[in-house]
Each structure stands twice: as structure tokens, then as C-alpha cells.
Scaffold this active site. Structure first.
Site, PDB file in Angstrom:
ATOM      1  N   GLN A 245       0.847  -1.200   0.000  1.00  0.00           N
ATOM      2  CA  GLN A 245       0.000   0.000   0.000  1.00  0.00           C
ATOM      3  C   GLN A 245       0.880   1.247   0.000  1.00  0.00           C
ATOM      4  O   GLN A 245       1.642   1.445   0.942  1.00  0.00           O
ATOM      5  CB  GLN A 245      -0.832   0.086   1.280  1.00  0.00           C
ATOM      6  CG  GLN A 245      -1.647  -1.120   1.613  1.00  0.00           C
ATOM      7  CD  GLN A 245      -2.064  -1.067   3.086  1.00  0.00           C
ATOM      8  OE1 GLN A 245      -2.595  -0.071   3.568  1.00  0.00           O
ATOM      9  NE2 GLN A 245      -1.808  -2.131   3.810  1.00  0.00           N
TER      10      GLN A 245
ATOM     11  N   SER B 143       1.066   6.631   2.654  1.00  0.00           N
ATOM     12  CA  SER B 143       1.755   7.657   3.453  1.00  0.00           C
ATOM     13  C   SER B 143       2.864   8.342   2.660  1.00  0.00           C
ATOM     14  O   SER B 143       3.501   7.728   1.798  1.00  0.00           O
ATOM     15  CB  SER B 143       2.372   7.028   4.702  1.00  0.00           C
ATOM     16  OG  SER B 143       1.408   6.314   5.426  1.00  0.00           O
TER      17      SER B 143
ATOM     18  N   GLU C  79      -7.895  -4.516   7.350  1.00  0.00           N
ATOM     19  CA  GLU C  79      -6.691  -4.554   8.186  1.00  0.00           C
ATOM     20  C   GLU C  79      -7.086  -4.852   9.628  1.00  0.00           C
ATOM     21  O   GLU C  79      -6.328  -5.423  10.392  1.00  0.00           O
ATOM     22  CB  GLU C  79      -5.960  -3.216   8.103  1.00  0.00           C
ATOM     23  CG  GLU C  79      -4.600  -3.272   8.733  1.00  0.00           C
ATOM     24  CD  GLU C  79      -3.864  -1.962   8.604  1.00  0.00           C
ATOM     25  OE1 GLU C  79      -3.069  -1.806   7.674  1.00  0.00           O
ATOM     26  OE2 GLU C  79      -4.128  -1.066   9.438  1.00  0.00           O
TER      27      GLU C  79
HETATM   28  C1  LIG Z   1       5.106  -0.719  10.915  1.00  0.00           C
HETATM   29  C2  LIG Z   1       4.469   0.321  10.026  1.00  0.00           C
HETATM   30  C3  LIG Z   1       3.936  -0.087   8.807  1.00  0.00           C
HETATM   31  C4  LIG Z   1       3.358   0.872   7.962  1.00  0.00           C
HETATM   32  N1  LIG Z   1       2.912   0.453   6.742  1.00  0.00           N
HETATM   33  C5  LIG Z   1       2.429   1.363   5.866  1.00  0.00           C
HETATM   34  C6  LIG Z   1       2.047   0.967   4.546  1.00  0.00           C
HETATM   35  O1  LIG Z   1       2.141  -0.202   4.179  1.00  0.00           O
HETATM   36  N2  LIG Z   1       1.601   1.918   3.707  1.00  0.00           N
HETATM   37  C7  LIG Z   1       1.488   3.235   4.071  1.00  0.00           C
HETATM   38  O2  LIG Z   1       1.055   4.034   3.269  1.00  0.00           O
HETATM   39  N3  LIG Z   1       1.870   3.643   5.303  1.00  0.00           N
HETATM   40  C8  LIG Z   1       2.319   2.741   6.212  1.00  0.00           C
HETATM   41  N4  LIG Z   1       2.731   3.141   7.468  1.00  0.00           N
HETATM   42  C9  LIG Z   1       2.672   4.563   7.815  1.00  0.00           C
HETATM   43  C10 LIG Z   1       1.580   4.880   8.828  1.00  0.00           C
HETATM   44  O3  LIG Z   1       0.309   4.772   8.261  1.00  0.00           O
HETATM   45  C11 LIG Z   1       1.873   6.305   9.354  1.00  0.00           C
HETATM   46  O4  LIG Z   1       3.115   6.231  10.039  1.00  0.00           O
HETATM   47  C12 LIG Z   1       0.802   6.779  10.282  1.00  0.00           C
HETATM   48  O5  LIG Z   1      -0.377   7.045   9.570  1.00  0.00           O
HETATM   49  C13 LIG Z   1       1.241   8.046  11.053  1.00  0.00           C
HETATM   50  O6  LIG Z   1       1.721   9.010  10.172  1.00  0.00           O
HETATM   51  P1  LIG Z   1       3.144   9.714  10.392  1.00  0.00           P
HETATM   52  O7  LIG Z   1       4.176   8.655  10.565  1.00  0.00           O
HETATM   53  O8  LIG Z   1       3.324  10.690   9.299  1.00  0.00           O
HETATM   54  O9  LIG Z   1       3.050  10.455  11.779  1.00  0.00           O
HETATM   55  P2  LIG Z   1       2.279  11.828  12.056  1.00  0.00           P
HETATM   56  O10 LIG Z   1       0.967  11.834  11.371  1.00  0.00           O
HETATM   57  O11 LIG Z   1       3.231  12.950  11.769  1.00  0.00           O
HETATM   58  O12 LIG Z   1       2.047  11.704  13.606  1.00  0.00           O
HETATM   59  C14 LIG Z   1       3.110  11.925  14.559  1.00  0.00           C
HETATM   60  C15 LIG Z   1       2.497  11.839  15.945  1.00  0.00           C
HETATM   61  O13 LIG Z   1       1.485  12.846  16.099  1.00  0.00           O
HETATM   62  C16 LIG Z   1       0.254  12.276  16.503  1.00  0.00           C
HETATM   63  N5  LIG Z   1      -0.876  12.946  15.871  1.00  0.00           N
HETATM   64  C17 LIG Z   1      -0.985  13.261  14.558  1.00  0.00           C
HETATM   65  N6  LIG Z   1      -2.195  13.828  14.317  1.00  0.00           N
HETATM   66  C18 LIG Z   1      -2.860  13.833  15.500  1.00  0.00           C
HETATM   67  C19 LIG Z   1      -4.143  14.259  15.900  1.00  0.00           C
HETATM   68  N7  LIG Z   1      -4.996  14.773  15.018  1.00  0.00           N
HETATM   69  N8  LIG Z   1      -4.497  14.110  17.201  1.00  0.00           N
HETATM   70  C20 LIG Z   1      -3.629  13.561  18.111  1.00  0.00           C
HETATM   71  N9  LIG Z   1      -2.384  13.146  17.774  1.00  0.00           N
HETATM   72  C21 LIG Z   1      -2.013  13.269  16.496  1.00  0.00           C
HETATM   73  C22 LIG Z   1       0.333  10.841  16.041  1.00  0.00           C
HETATM   74  O14 LIG Z   1      -0.479   9.997  16.821  1.00  0.00           O
HETATM   75  C23 LIG Z   1       1.799  10.508  16.220  1.00  0.00           C
HETATM   76  O15 LIG Z   1       2.071  10.107  17.547  1.00  0.00           O
HETATM   77  C24 LIG Z   1       3.301   2.232   8.350  1.00  0.00           C
HETATM   78  C25 LIG Z   1       3.828   2.617   9.591  1.00  0.00           C
HETATM   79  C26 LIG Z   1       4.410   1.682  10.418  1.00  0.00           C
HETATM   80  C27 LIG Z   1       4.984   2.123  11.736  1.00  0.00           C
END
Ligand SMILES: Cc1cc2nc3c(=O)[nH]c(=O)nc-3n(C[C@H](O)[C@H](O)[C@H](O)COP(=O)(O)OP(=O)(O)OC[C@H]3O[C@@H](n4cnc5c(N)ncnc54)[C@H](O)[C@@H]3O)c2cc1C
Length: 381
Positions: free
Chosen positions: A125, A128, A243
Site C-alpha cells: 500500500q 503515506s 486490516e
Molecule cells: C510498521 C508500520 C507499517 C506501515 N505500513 C504502511 C504501509 O504499508 N503503507 C502506508 O502508506 N503507510 C504505512 N505506514 C505509515 C503509517 O500509516 C503512518 O506512520 C501513520 O499514519 C502516522 O503518520 P506519520 O508517521 O506521518 O506520523 P504523524 O501523522 O506525523 O504523527 C506523529 C504523531 O502525532 C500524533 N498525531 C498526529 N495527528 C494527531 C491528531 N490529530 N491528534 C492527536 N495526535 C495526532 C500521532 O499519533 C503521532 O504520535 C506504516 C507505519 C508503520 C509504523
């Protein structure tokens, strides 16, 4: 045979596993090797389950399956785990993406799902981006229509199994930058197309769990759109439910088995020291199991659980972290100092459990959804 009941199916799987116990001995534990080697090691088991027909049940015949209720897929995972084997990770990835392609592009599913079911291919997928995770609707990878194809430029990150995958469900912006989720399209992307570069990301657990995907003037035919142009949000929301359905079901079985193994291997002093943590992990697993089974059945019945699914995700990530924290107490020192294969696997899994409260929507965001959309509390921001 298409009217096979779940108990008949379960009995068939059990006796087949029994008959093949000798050949499957190596599949009793996950491999301590790299992700790439682990997938290769597991692929024989994946193929055996396919060739014997078991992993084809629960998928429509026109998509390479043998028919029957999708619940049979969850029953297969249950029986494999109960017999002491690890369900191949490649089989769990099918549970996430397979149903979405089957619903939104049955023609593509008919073409590609058989190879995925056989274990010849893995899909991923590409949602992100470096600046779009929790706020996925702000993604900036751009797809511009030129004749009967789209030209795509941008970057994806945190793509699970990206470096091992052949195909990717990719999200790109086709609307204006302000269009948010109303201007996003989902594409079926060939990761071997010119202009695509995939780079693995080494994670703290020692494996390349994730990848970055760079898209430099990649040409994708219009026929590769999943669903409708500008309506890519629909298949993504649909996918998220699975999922927390079939994938989460497979995962909870694995976690139950891990906690049982850790308890069985620990001596009395360690069990006493870990009693409270192990009890909390066990109770959370029990709640997860009840909850996810309902979700699996609802999805099989064609229901859309919607925001309620955030409860499943919170229980899954909570349970996984509790199991491995209890395991750390039960097998004192294995995480920090163990130098055998079992410790290496435990270390990999413990570090992975730290990541599970982030993938598929971070725990903080899931709690917001539960508070606002299920409990009707005021918005937090
Ligand atoms: C093991 C793993 C597998 C993954 N696999 C995939 C994949 O296959 N495909 C894909 O596309 N993505 C994948 N991801 C990405 C994942 O979907 C994102 O990491 C996730 O959506 C969080 O986005 P970010 O890392 O940009 O963090 P951010 O969105 O920048 O968040 C950082 C922190 O801020 C907090 N935060 C953000 N917004 C809010 C809010 N509105 N209220 C309260 N707190 C908030 C979050 O909880 C987090 O603690 C994967 C991630 C991991 C760790």
C-alpha cells in the site's frame, strides 16, 4: 464442496496439517533471518497451503479461489496457529489488500489475485508520504491525465514490504491541492514500471520492514484506476476495515500462541514476577479476539463497520505491546542479552510491537475517532 461448513473445513485443515507435520517442522517458529529471507523461508508453506486448496477457500472461484464464505480464511489461520505453526506473513498481507481489489476491480483481481494466493507475488500500500501520515488527505504525490494515461510524480514512505512487492495500491492527487480527500485517486501500480525506485528502510527491529517509493514521471494507464478518479478515498476506507478484520484475526492468533509459549517456557519465579503483566495481556487478547471475530463475520456478511473499527485497531496494538512487555518479564534478559535464535526472534518482535500503535492510523488518532465519532465527545482541535 462450495457448501463446506466451517467445522468440516477446520477438521480437513487439521488432518492435513497432521499428515504433513514432518515437512512443516521448520514452520513452527518464525525465522530470525532478514525479512527477505523470512519471506523466502515461509513461501514453501504458503505454496503448500495453496496447492492443497486450503488457502483458496473463502475467495470467489472467478478470482482463483474455491468459493465458500470468507470466514473460512479466518478458520484456516486459526487452525494453522492452533497446530503450532506461524501463518506466513505473505498470507496476512492478502487479507488487507485482496478484498479491496476484489470489490473495486474484480477484473484486475481475476488477473492478479491467483499469483498472490499462490505466494508468487506480494502487494503493498503506497499511501503515506513524508508530510502526509495521520493527515493522509494532505498527500501531494501528483497524477496528471495525459491522453489515456496518467503521469505520476512524488514520493511514498513507510510502505510495508515495498521492496518485496510486485504491485502497489498507490494514492495520488488528481484534484486541486485544496481538494483534500475529494481529489485523490487510487492506482494499481506496477512497481517494475520505468521511473519507480524502491528503497528499503532498515527498522529498529533489525529488519527492512518498510520502504520508500520514489515516482519520477511514471506513466500509468487510465485502466489502472481503482474505483473512480478523485474517489480513491472509498477503496482506502474499505481496505482499512480488512486490516482490522482478517489481518487482525491472523495477528491475534499469533499473539495468543506467543504468550502461551512464553508462559510455558518461564519458571515459577519469572511467572510470579510477570503475573500482573501477563494477566493484562491475556485479558486484552481475549477482548481483541471477541471483537475481531465479530468484525470478520460482519465483513463476510457485507457489512461496513465504519468508525467502530478503530476499537479493533486500539485493542490490536494494545494487545501486541502488552504481550511483548509481559514476554520481556517472563524471559528476563532475552531482549537485552540473549544470543540464541529464540532471543533474536523475540528482540525483532518486541521492537516491531513498538511500531504497531502507528501503522494503519496512530493510536492517538484512533482514540480521537472513538471519542468524537462513537462517543459524541467535543472535537479536540
Ligand atoms: C510498521 C508500520 C507499517 C506501515 N505500513 C504502511 C504501509 O504499508 N503503507 C502506508 O502508506 N503507510 C504505512 N505506514 C505509515 C503509517 O500509516 C503512518 O506512520 C501513520 O499514519 C502516522 O503518520 P506519520 O508517521 O506521518 O506520523 P504523524 O501523522 O506525523 O504523527 C506523529 C504523531 O502525532 C500524533 N498525531 C498526529 N495527528 C494527531 C491528531 N490529530 N491528534 C492527536 N495526535 C495526532 C500521532 O499519533 C503521532 O504520535 C506504516 C507505519 C508503520 C509504523
Amino acid at each position: 464442496l462450495s457448501s463446506l461448513t466451517a467445522p468440516e473445513f477446520a477438521a480437513g485443515v487439521r488432518s492435513w496439517l497432521d499428515d504433513h507435520a514432518g515437512e512443516l517442522h521448520g514452520n513452527r517458529h518464525r525465522s530470525p533471518a532478514s525479512l527477505e529471507h523470512a519471506f523466502a523461508d515461509e513461501s514453501r508453506f504458503h505454496r503448500m497451503l495453496h496447492d492443497a486448496g486450503w488457502s483458496r477457500w473463502g475467495w470467489p472461484e472467478e478470482l482463483g479461489g474455491l468459493g465458500g464464505s470468507p470466514v473460512l480464511r479466518a478458520v484456516l489461520h486459526e487452525e494453522v496457529t492452533a497446530a503450532g505453526y506461524a501463518v506466513p506473513e505473505s498470507m496476512l498481507t492478502i487479507e488487507v489488500i485482496g478484498p479491496t481489489i476484489a470489490k473495486y476491480r474484480p477484473d484486475l483481481a481475476a488477473l492478479h489475485l491467483p499469483a498472490f494466493l499462490r505466494g508468487d507475488e506480494i502487494w503493498c500500500q503506497g499511501f503515506s508520504e513524508p508530510d502526509a501520515g495521520s493527515d493522509l488527505a494532505s498527500l501531494r504525490t501528483r497524477a496528471i491525465l495525459q491522453g489515456d494515461s496518467f503521469r505520476i510524480n512524488g514520493q511514498k514512505v513507510w510502505t510495508s514490504y515495498g521492496q518485496l512487492s510486485r504491485w502497489c495500491v498507490l494514492l495520488a492527487r488528481t484534484g486541486t491541492p485544496e481538494s483534500r480527500h475529494r481529489g485523490i485517486t487510487a492506482f494499481w501500480l506496477d512497481l517494475q514500471a520505468p521511473g519507480v525506485t524502491v528503497r528499503p528502510i532498515a527498522c529498529a527491529n533489525g529488519r527492512n520492514e518498510l520502504a520508500e517509493v520514489f515516482l519520477d514521471d511514471v506513466v500509468v494507464p487510465s485502466a489502472a484506476v481503482i474505483g473512480e478518479v478523485d474517489r480513491g478515498w472509498d477503496p482506502v476506507m474499505y481496505l482499512m476495515q480488512f486490516e482490522r478484520g482478517g489481518f487482525a484475526w491472523g495477528r491475534q492468533g499469533w499473539l495468543h500462541a506467543r504468550l502461551s509459549d512464553l508462559l510455558a517456557a518461564a519458571n515459577g519465579d519469572r511467572i510470579a514476577a510477570a503475573a500482573s503483566a501477563a494477566g493484562e495481556a491475556w485479558l486484552t487478547l481475549a477482548a481483541l479476539r471477541e471483537r475481531v471475530w465479530q468484525t470478520v463475520v460482519r465483513l463476510a456478511d457485507g457489512e461496513s463497520p465504519g468508525p467502530e473499527i478503530s476499537v479493533d485497531k486500539l485493542l490490536l496494538s494494545g494487545a501486541e505491546q502488552l504481550v511483548y512487555d509481559a514476554g520481556r518479564l517472563l524471559d528476563d534478559g532475552a531482549l537485552e542479552f540473549g544470543d540464541d535464535d529464540a532471543s533474536a526472534v523475540f528482540r525483532t518482535d518486541w521492537f516491531f510491537s513498538r511500531m504497531v500503535s502507528v501503522y494503519g492510523g496512530a493510536a492517538e488518532v484512533q482514540r480521537d475517532i472513538v471519542a468524537e465519532r462513537l462517543m459524541g465527545l467535543p472535537r479536540s482541535r
